[in-house]
Write an enzyme that holds these catalytic residues in place. Sequence first.
Site, PDB file in Angstrom:
ATOM      1  N   SER A   1      -0.396  -8.674  -0.066  1.00  0.00           N
ATOM      2  CA  SER A   1       0.569  -8.783   1.004  1.00  0.00           C
ATOM      3  C   SER A   1       1.143  -7.447   1.485  1.00  0.00           C
ATOM      4  CB  SER A   1       1.749  -9.665   0.561  1.00  0.00           C
ATOM      5  OG  SER A   1       2.466  -9.045  -0.483  1.00  0.00           O
TER       6      SER A   1
ATOM      7  N   LYS B   1       8.258  -1.378   1.764  1.00  0.00           N
ATOM      8  CA  LYS B   1       7.834  -2.738   2.114  1.00  0.00           C
ATOM      9  C   LYS B   1       9.054  -3.535   2.557  1.00  0.00           C
ATOM     10  CE  LYS B   1       5.167  -6.638   0.251  1.00  0.00           C
ATOM     11  NZ  LYS B   1       4.543  -7.229  -0.966  1.00  0.00           N
TER      12      LYS B   1
ATOM     13  N   SER C   1      -0.832  -8.078  -4.760  1.00  0.00           N
ATOM     14  CA  SER C   1      -0.349  -7.598  -3.456  1.00  0.00           C
ATOM     15  C   SER C   1      -0.158  -6.090  -3.361  1.00  0.00           C
ATOM     16  CB  SER C   1       0.978  -8.279  -3.103  1.00  0.00           C
ATOM     17  OG  SER C   1       0.751  -9.575  -2.624  1.00  0.00           O
TER      18      SER C   1
END
Lengths: 95, 494
Positions: free
Chosen positions: B158, B77, B182
């Site tokens: 997210s 990420k 997330s």
Amino acid sequence: MSLDPATVRRIAKLARIRVEAGDVGRLQGELNDILGWIETLSEVDVSGVAPLTGGAQIVLRLRADEVTDGGMAEAVLANAPDRVGAFFTVPKVVE
Amino acid sequence: MLTDLTITAAAGALRRGDFTARELTQAHVDAVAALNPRLNAFITVTSERALEQAEAADAALAAGEAGVLAGIPLAIKDLFCTAGVRTTAGSRILEHFVPPYESSVTANLLRDGAVFLGKANLDEFAMGSSNMTSAFGRVENPWKRVGDAEAMLVPGGSSGGSAAAVAARLVMGATGTDTGGSIRQPAAFCGLAGIKPTYGRCSRWGVVAFASSLDQPGPFARTVGDCALLLGSMAGFDAKDSTSVDLAVPDFAAACRRGVAGLRIGVPREYRADAMPEAMERLWRQGLQWLRDAGAAIVDVSLPHTKYGLATYYIVAPAEASSNLARYDGVRFGRREDGHDLTELYERTRAAGFGAEVQRRIMIGTYVLSAGYYDAYYLRAQKVRALILRDFTEAFGQVDALLTPTAPTAAFAQGEKMDDPIAMYLNDVFTVPASMAGVPAMSVPGGLDAQGLPLGLQVIGRPYDEETVFAVSQVIEDAAGFSAMPAIRAGVAA
């Protein structure tokens, strides 16, 4: 508690975010919607409850107050948008 | 196909010499090249670096010195700082930021031989539930509704790019971070397993901060067992994170084999949302039956402050974000817009560098922390947070774990819920309470809805008891036999 345009501008000032005059109304509506929604917390009885600041089981550790790192000015400055020698630059602050 | 293997299977095959790490990485590099232009799962692709790491893994394997993740291709990420590789947090303000250091979690993965294919897309500063707020464009969920190849669905957020990349078989696993859901919500939307461990289990050092009392790194993978392998590498004490917990990392993979016989599983009655789709309701009942069949006892419990979780979150998280994001000032790193004086430089930089959702949250946070409102909003929210934790503590006096839906619905279409921030926030209604309490929680795919989209079940455990979470999740995975694959994936013509 509903925000008026002056309060929206004051919050933006505190947050150091430039808000154009034409955007104040839109932001006022969005922020008031969110604040109105989180207002539901006012119905919870919190008398005698100690606030919880973070992860429940965490006890912050202490360590000796000593220098453990440093001497890497180049790495620190590597992403500076503007620099002079080993310094960050900003617009003139003191006349 | 190499890209369909689990991490567990690939690690065994690499050790037997069935194929090389270089071949395994090349297969995934090819998949990224073929599908990333469409999916936009990666902001930055690091194929050359990945192939070099794969060759190093082959050398380590040949020498018998390979780490547990040697040669395993992962997505990171783009919230984890990676030394020498651009790290954007999905924001224009960090568009050209190249960290001079490596986050502790990614350093742990590299220590164990993992191969990084690139930096995965995300909502800007991890603020979002759809990946629609990324400054680097939306991510397409590789799953499609049956009979509707046109509709572009969101991967959740997210950590949307991480989830899309694993689902589409561009990588075998990925890192994510979870502040209010997330990891778990995108895992559910993309048919993956994903765990938010206990707050403090994985170091936050080098992870771009959103809400520091909630942020927690964790893994995505296509199986529960693969998540156990990844978390075993990512977790561990780190003196550089003041909230890192100094506990030994258990053998999570072994915990997956424990079973649930004799365990007590709680069903929180407050998680019955009014508008929950019938398929979700049915899967939840099915999940409980699977656990009953495996020898667990099902117990009704109450978490009475559940309905205040989201409102509490939307005070605490923006408050912490407004403080954390004060560092983006256009002076030391990141984007700068010039101004006549320092204040104007700050204000122009932040107006140009932050997107609309980030600006909204900074302003909400600034307001609830400001003089005169701190007690009414922020202090009250912290007290309600204490009550939410108390709910969990009392429930865990009666049960060993909880089973709930992960999200109220399956993946929604891009563009939906965009006009109303609160409708978007409601995605996280089932994931936020565990975040507020800091307890571990995992999403595991349980089945498909009538439109052929994956639905996730959430297993919530006691603090530092990820082992039980893995044991319960593994039983669900085995019983569900989830074998559906997304329409868009490596080796399938898009």
